[in-house]
Design a protein around this motif. Sequence first.
Motif, PDB file in Angstrom:
ATOM      1  N   TRP A  14      10.742  87.643  39.081  1.00 14.39           N
ATOM      2  CA  TRP A  14      10.108  87.843  40.399  1.00 14.39           C
ATOM      3  C   TRP A  14      11.027  87.355  41.511  1.00 14.39           C
ATOM      4  CZ3 TRP A  14       7.076  91.361  39.473  1.00 14.39           C
ATOM      5  CH2 TRP A  14       5.915  91.300  38.706  1.00 14.39           C
ATOM      6  N   ARG A  24       3.671  92.123  43.763  1.00 17.48           N
ATOM      7  CA  ARG A  24       4.004  91.213  42.663  1.00 17.48           C
ATOM      8  C   ARG A  24       2.750  90.517  42.154  1.00 17.48           C
ATOM      9  NH1 ARG A  24       8.280  87.305  44.878  1.00 17.48           N
ATOM     10  NH2 ARG A  24       8.083  88.335  46.890  1.00 17.48           N
ATOM     11  N   LEU A  27       0.664  92.939  40.065  1.00 16.79           N
ATOM     12  CA  LEU A  27       1.261  93.182  38.742  1.00 16.79           C
ATOM     13  C   LEU A  27       1.123  91.952  37.842  1.00 16.79           C
ATOM     14  CD1 LEU A  27       4.466  95.169  39.780  1.00 16.79           C
ATOM     15  CD2 LEU A  27       2.455  96.059  38.589  1.00 16.79           C
ATOM     16  N   GLN A  28       1.181  90.771  38.437  1.00 18.38           N
ATOM     17  CA  GLN A  28       0.960  89.548  37.659  1.00 18.38           C
ATOM     18  C   GLN A  28      -0.451  89.594  37.037  1.00 18.38           C
ATOM     19  OE1 GLN A  28       3.225  86.745  37.494  1.00 18.38           O
ATOM     20  NE2 GLN A  28       1.834  85.802  36.007  1.00 18.38           N
ATOM     21  N   ILE A  31      -0.760  92.986  34.509  1.00 17.91           N
ATOM     22  CA  ILE A  31       0.099  93.131  33.333  1.00 17.91           C
ATOM     23  C   ILE A  31       0.598  91.800  32.776  1.00 17.91           C
ATOM     24  CG2 ILE A  31       2.291  94.083  32.499  1.00 17.91           C
ATOM     25  CD1 ILE A  31       1.814  96.492  34.104  1.00 17.91           C
ATOM     26  N   VAL A  32       1.188  90.973  33.624  1.00 16.90           N
ATOM     27  CA  VAL A  32       1.837  89.765  33.097  1.00 16.90           C
ATOM     28  C   VAL A  32       0.812  88.803  32.489  1.00 16.90           C
ATOM     29  CG1 VAL A  32       3.334  87.800  33.636  1.00 16.90           C
ATOM     30  CG2 VAL A  32       3.743  90.018  34.733  1.00 16.90           C
ATOM     31  N   CYS A  69       8.167  92.738  35.532  1.00 19.93           N
ATOM     32  CA  CYS A  69       6.902  92.610  34.792  1.00 19.93           C
ATOM     33  C   CYS A  69       7.163  92.309  33.332  1.00 19.93           C
ATOM     34  CB  CYS A  69       6.135  93.930  34.827  1.00 19.93           C
ATOM     35  SG  CYS A  69       5.020  94.051  36.159  1.00 19.93           S
ATOM     36  N   GLU A  72       8.945  88.790  33.010  1.00 23.68           N
ATOM     37  CA  GLU A  72       8.059  87.661  33.295  1.00 23.68           C
ATOM     38  C   GLU A  72       7.035  87.454  32.181  1.00 23.68           C
ATOM     39  OE1 GLU A  72       8.029  85.395  35.710  1.00 23.68           O
ATOM     40  OE2 GLU A  72       9.607  86.192  37.019  1.00 23.68           O
ATOM     41  N   SER A  73       6.697  88.530  31.470  1.00 26.68           N
ATOM     42  CA  SER A  73       5.737  88.372  30.377  1.00 26.68           C
ATOM     43  C   SER A  73       6.453  88.284  29.025  1.00 26.68           C
ATOM     44  CB  SER A  73       4.710  89.508  30.396  1.00 26.68           C
ATOM     45  OG  SER A  73       5.352  90.756  30.493  1.00 26.68           O
ATOM     46  N   VAL A 111       6.203  96.877  27.471  1.00 25.87           N
ATOM     47  CA  VAL A 111       5.978  97.631  28.703  1.00 25.87           C
ATOM     48  C   VAL A 111       6.792  98.916  28.612  1.00 25.87           C
ATOM     49  CG1 VAL A 111       6.358  97.679  31.201  1.00 25.87           C
ATOM     50  CG2 VAL A 111       5.554  95.574  30.108  1.00 25.87           C
ATOM     51  N   ILE A 161       3.867 101.430  32.843  1.00 28.40           N
ATOM     52  CA  ILE A 161       4.132 101.466  34.280  1.00 28.40           C
ATOM     53  C   ILE A 161       4.872 102.766  34.552  1.00 28.40           C
ATOM     54  CG2 ILE A 161       5.266 100.353  36.244  1.00 28.40           C
ATOM     55  CD1 ILE A 161       5.131  97.722  34.787  1.00 28.40           C
TER      56      ILE A 161
END
Length: 275
Positions: A14, A24, A27-28, A31-32, A69, A72-73, A111, A161
Amino acid sequence: SKREGFATIPNVSWSDIGALAAIRRDLQTAIVNPILHPTLYNQLGITAPTGILLWGPPGCGKTLLAKACAAESRANFISIKGPELLTKYLGDSEAAVRRVFARARSSVPCVIFFDELDALAPRRDSGSSGEGGGESSSSRIVNTLLTELDGLSDRSGIYVISATNRPDIIDPAMLRPGRLEIPLFVDLPDPSARSEILRTILRYKPVVADDVEAVVELGHGKECEGYSGADLEALVRQAGYHAIGRLASMLNMEDFRAAAARVRPSVGDIKRYYG
Ligand code: ATP
């Protein structure tokens, strides 16, 4: 590996993305967090969305957001460019679509990023249907995508996505609940967003300390009007060429002024795109 269609974990966080804070956050949440905390979602009885549609003008961070995304995940990332899938697997694009999802199932959490989705999933009623009395190839691909999306249950660990500059020509069935159900508009940056993006891009660049704030301020001004994130990236690259021209190893304000005079906004009138 950078090979198209294979799973990787991108190295974009991010913090590599300037501005776009609201997107952001969305999306957190979408998805994350579901990937990082699946049991919390189960316990609270919240269903994570299957898919997202990022739409907006080119060069404004859609690809960057999708990669972040996944990173971060700590999920695998499979990136597919719509037109490439069509040409590389000529005549067998449905099989290629099915293989993408099969590969995702064998690398969960995952993803899948479909860039230039409009090339892959145009409106089925538009023109070229019924070649030889059967379904057109584009409508077969859309049907395959819909089947695969509908097969993703809440706990599959696969998130989709997609990105497009042309949401208006995508088959509307793709965007229904349980499919690419959350549309997020990734706009051209406004003056403050341009400054934030510049500050992000400049983080690891050698800029003369006394000039940093003036350069960030330049992003705010008339000189950078209409610039996308990609144009700001081009600005910094041009400033680099200018510094090399004077055999300097640090960028200064003069380099950025000269660069701003050269870089033209790549998007043009955004109303031409979206009315
Ligand atoms: P396209 O529609 O052309 O695929 P896109 O919206 O996916 O464009 P990106 O590929 O994400 O755009 O952005 C292009 C480049 O511009 C990025 O690699 C990055 O260098 C820069 N960029 C764009 N937006 C941002 C941003 N918000 N913060 C930092 N850099 C950005």
